[in-house]
Every structure is written in C-alpha cells, then in structure tokens.
Write a protein that holds these residues in place. Structure first.
Motif, PDB file in Angstrom:
ATOM      1  N   ASP A 142     -20.656 -15.955   1.228  1.00  0.00           N
ATOM      2  CA  ASP A 142     -21.133 -14.545   1.108  1.00  0.00           C
ATOM      3  C   ASP A 142     -20.403 -13.415   1.769  1.00  0.00           C
ATOM      4  OD1 ASP A 142     -23.367 -12.758   0.093  1.00  0.00           O
ATOM      5  OD2 ASP A 142     -23.362 -12.497   2.171  1.00  0.00           O
ATOM      6  N   THR A 143     -20.155 -13.726   3.242  1.00  0.00           N
ATOM      7  CA  THR A 143     -19.250 -12.709   3.892  1.00  0.00           C
ATOM      8  C   THR A 143     -18.314 -13.602   5.000  1.00  0.00           C
ATOM      9  OG1 THR A 143     -21.270 -11.366   3.825  1.00  0.00           O
ATOM     10  CG2 THR A 143     -19.566 -10.909   5.601  1.00  0.00           C
TER      11      THR A 143
ATOM     12  N   GLN B 279     -29.328 -17.445   5.798  1.00  0.00           N
ATOM     13  CA  GLN B 279     -27.839 -17.680   5.627  1.00  0.00           C
ATOM     14  C   GLN B 279     -27.516 -18.609   6.647  1.00  0.00           C
ATOM     15  OE1 GLN B 279     -25.146 -14.285   5.361  1.00  0.00           O
ATOM     16  NE2 GLN B 279     -26.565 -13.046   4.037  1.00  0.00           N
TER      17      GLN B 279
ATOM     18  N   ARG C 220     -16.873  -8.764   1.955  1.00  0.00           N
ATOM     19  CA  ARG C 220     -17.935  -9.275   1.107  1.00  0.00           C
ATOM     20  C   ARG C 220     -17.476  -9.296  -0.427  1.00  0.00           C
ATOM     21  NH1 ARG C 220     -23.445  -7.658   0.690  1.00  0.00           N
ATOM     22  NH2 ARG C 220     -23.738  -9.841   0.804  1.00  0.00           N
TER      23      ARG C 220
ATOM     24  N   PRO D 273     -16.537 -10.707  -3.496  1.00  0.00           N
ATOM     25  CA  PRO D 273     -16.287 -12.015  -3.989  1.00  0.00           C
ATOM     26  C   PRO D 273     -14.699 -12.186  -4.499  1.00  0.00           C
ATOM     27  CG  PRO D 273     -17.738 -10.509  -5.416  1.00  0.00           C
ATOM     28  CD  PRO D 273     -17.351  -9.754  -4.449  1.00  0.00           C
TER      29      PRO D 273
ATOM     30  N   GLU E 282     -22.309 -21.103  -1.032  1.00  0.00           N
ATOM     31  CA  GLU E 282     -21.436 -20.134  -1.308  1.00  0.00           C
ATOM     32  C   GLU E 282     -21.172 -19.005  -0.290  1.00  0.00           C
ATOM     33  OE1 GLU E 282     -19.290 -20.619  -4.198  1.00  0.00           O
ATOM     34  OE2 GLU E 282     -20.742 -22.130  -4.849  1.00  0.00           O
TER      35      GLU E 282
ATOM     36  N   LYS F  61     -20.423  -6.024  -4.163  1.00  0.00           N
ATOM     37  CA  LYS F  61     -21.372  -6.347  -3.358  1.00  0.00           C
ATOM     38  C   LYS F  61     -21.764  -5.308  -2.224  1.00  0.00           C
ATOM     39  CE  LYS F  61     -22.316 -10.910  -3.478  1.00  0.00           C
ATOM     40  NZ  LYS F  61     -21.968 -11.932  -2.422  1.00  0.00           N
TER      41      LYS F  61
ATOM     42  N   ARG G 240     -22.798 -18.057   4.456  1.00  0.00           N
ATOM     43  CA  ARG G 240     -22.960 -18.681   3.296  1.00  0.00           C
ATOM     44  C   ARG G 240     -24.335 -18.597   2.811  1.00  0.00           C
ATOM     45  NH1 ARG G 240     -18.829 -22.422   1.732  1.00  0.00           N
ATOM     46  NH2 ARG G 240     -17.287 -22.663   3.054  1.00  0.00           N
ATOM     47  N   VAL G 241     -24.446 -18.412   1.597  1.00  0.00           N
ATOM     48  CA  VAL G 241     -25.730 -18.416   0.876  1.00  0.00           C
ATOM     49  C   VAL G 241     -25.855 -19.382  -0.336  1.00  0.00           C
ATOM     50  CG1 VAL G 241     -27.469 -17.102  -0.733  1.00  0.00           C
ATOM     51  CG2 VAL G 241     -26.253 -15.958   1.478  1.00  0.00           C
TER      52      VAL G 241
END
Length: 302
Positions: free
Chosen positions: A267-268, A245, A286, A288, A265, A221, A261-262
């Motif tokens: 994200d960070t 976000q 970040r 994943p 899910e 990422k 979350r994005v």
C-alpha cells in the motif's frame, strides 16, 4: 570509489558476444538509467531500447564495449528524461522517485547507497537533464570527461563546466551528512514501533522539529497534496495509519525503509532521512503505478 562493472573480456567475438557484453554491464547500465530517471520502470525501458540498438552494432568496430553501452543508455535516458519532465509538470501532488528494492550489499557501499537514496534523487531532480547526466556519470561512476562528452554530445571542456556547476548545485542541496546504515536501522526500528502502536509521544521523540513528510499518491491514492512540515503535523498524519496494516522493514534505495501492506498488497513504501539521530525527512510513495513492480523485481546489487 567509482562503481564499475567487470572489465570487458578480450578474445575473438562469438555469436553470443553481444548478449554476454550487455549482461556483463547490465547492472551498471540499469543504475545509470535509474539515477538519471528516478524510475525503475523507465530505466528498464531504456535498457530495452539500448539493447535493440546494441544488437545492431558491429562489435568489431567497438573499441570499449562498456563506454559504448553507457553512451547508448545515457542518450536514451536523456531523451526520456526530457519527456518525463513535461509529464511531471501536470503531476498531482508531490512527485517522488519510484522506490527501488535494494539488497544489503548496496547499503554497505555508502557512496552508492547515498546516490540512489530518495533524498539524493530529489536533489538530482533539480538539475537540468544534461547536468544530471554529467553529474551521475562523473560523481557517481567516475567516468572521464572525454567519455562523458561522447555520451552527452558535448565537448570535454563544456562537460567540465557542466560538472562544476552541477557539483556546486548538488552540494548546496544534498543532505548534510552521510548516516551509517546501522544508525538509520536503529532509528527506523524505533519509528516502526511507534507507528505500529500509534504512540504519538514516541513519534514526537524521534521526529525532528522541522521534519518534512512528502507523500506521492499520483492522484490515484489519498495523499497530502503539499509537504507536511513539523513534528506535530507529521505525527498527526502518521497517527491515522490503520493498525490492521502489516508493517515490514525492507532495504529500499540503499537504506532501511518501511513497507505497509493491506490484504497482502503493498500500500505504501516509506523511506526515511536521518540526521543527528532524528528523522528529518519521510518519503511515502502510495502511487500504485510506482509500487507495482517492487514486489516482483530482483533487488539491485552492487
């Protein structure tokens, strides 16, 4: 106060005695492994390896089940820690610990929360593997030197020297003071509002002038490949966070943190370090591979 699991049960062994003993101490064993490795996934693997060895042990020959299990886990974690060290040498960008979802009761235990915080785990990264094991077992869990010596394969005298050296090393690098969870929560709420609104001035008001942002994208990422230093530079980076976000507060590594979350899910995950009412450190994970387990794992309790 040392962090220990419940005492071993006495009485005759039964067919499920091995399972019962392992489950009794599982939370302690996981925390030892996680503090040594900085990775919940690797800690779980260590526990699986420890379990396979434990079921092959004749329990009648085990005088202290807790000590025996800690010894197995420590040795497995030491072996894995040396392997991980070689991998980290080729890691893309800053390496951060895998964020660990923790429950509010961990935050109430200031010593335990401090020991699993992002800031402390990064300090522990600067220790040699055996030094890290000795420090965790002695300073966090208050094991006696004889027990630690058995776990790391050193003499008690050598362990005392290692503990002294590791203690001095950590003391020179650890955060300057322990901040109450309430103080951290207040600062985090102000930080969350500033991030969500994109209010750069509000960000500048709560960031320390020498704040440092570390971002771990693992080469997967997008993330800064070097530490971002200074309130102006950090606020500029944070100002690029997309307003779409979803930002949620959570307990991560013993303290409140923000989860971004994005599309549902993660994200960070961003942990913070607070000193004197200002944010002095930001740790943004970040990668994943380090976030995959967080949503489905049960939170660590005391």
């Amino acid at each position: 106060m040392p962090h220990t699991a419940p005492e071993d049960r006495g009485g005759d062994m039964n067919p499920d005695a091995a399972t019962e003993a392992f489950l009794t101490h599982r939370n302690l064993l996981f925390t030892v492994a996680y503090e040594m490795l900085g990775s919940a996934a690797d800690a779980e693997d260590v526990l699986q390896e420890a379990w396979l060895r434990w079921v092959g042990v004749d329990l009648d020959d085990v005088r202290d089940q807790r000590a025996y299990l800690v010894r197995i886990v420590t040795r497995q974690a030491l072996s894995r820690l040396r392997t991980l060290g070689r991998r980290k040498e080729s890691y893309v960008g800053p390496w951060l610990p895998e964020p660990l979802l923790t429950s509010p009761d961990v935050a109430e235990d200031v010593e335990l929360a401090d020991s699993v915080s992002m800031a402390m785990l990064l300090v522990l990264e600067t220790l040699q593997p055996t030094e890290r094991a000795v420090f965790v077992l002695r300073e966090v869990f208050d094991l006696d030197y004889d027990e630690i010596a058995e776990a790391v394969g050193k003499s008690p005298a050598a362990v005392r020297q290692i503990a002294h050296r590791a203690r001095a090393h950590v003391a020179a690098r650890r955060p300057r003071g322990v901040v109450s969870p309430a103080e951290t929560r207040d600062a985090l709420e102000a930080f969350q509002r500033a991030v969500q609104t994109g209010d750069l001035q509000r960000l500048l008001d709560i960031l320390a002038p020498d704040v440092v942002l570390l971002a771990d994208g693992g080469g997967i990422k997008q993330a800064a490949l070097a530490p971002v230093v200074g309130a102006g530079e950090v606020s500029s980076v944070l100002g690029r966070i997309r307003p779409t976000q979803l930002v949620q507060a959570a307990h991560v590594n013993g303290y409140p943190a923000l989860v971004f979350r994005v599309d549902g899910e993660i994200d960070t995950v961003m942990a913070v370090r607070i000193e004197d009412g200002f944010i002095t450190g930001l740790y943004a994970v970040r990668n994943p591979e380090k976030l995959a387990r967080m949503g489905r794992e049960t939170a660590l309790h005391r």
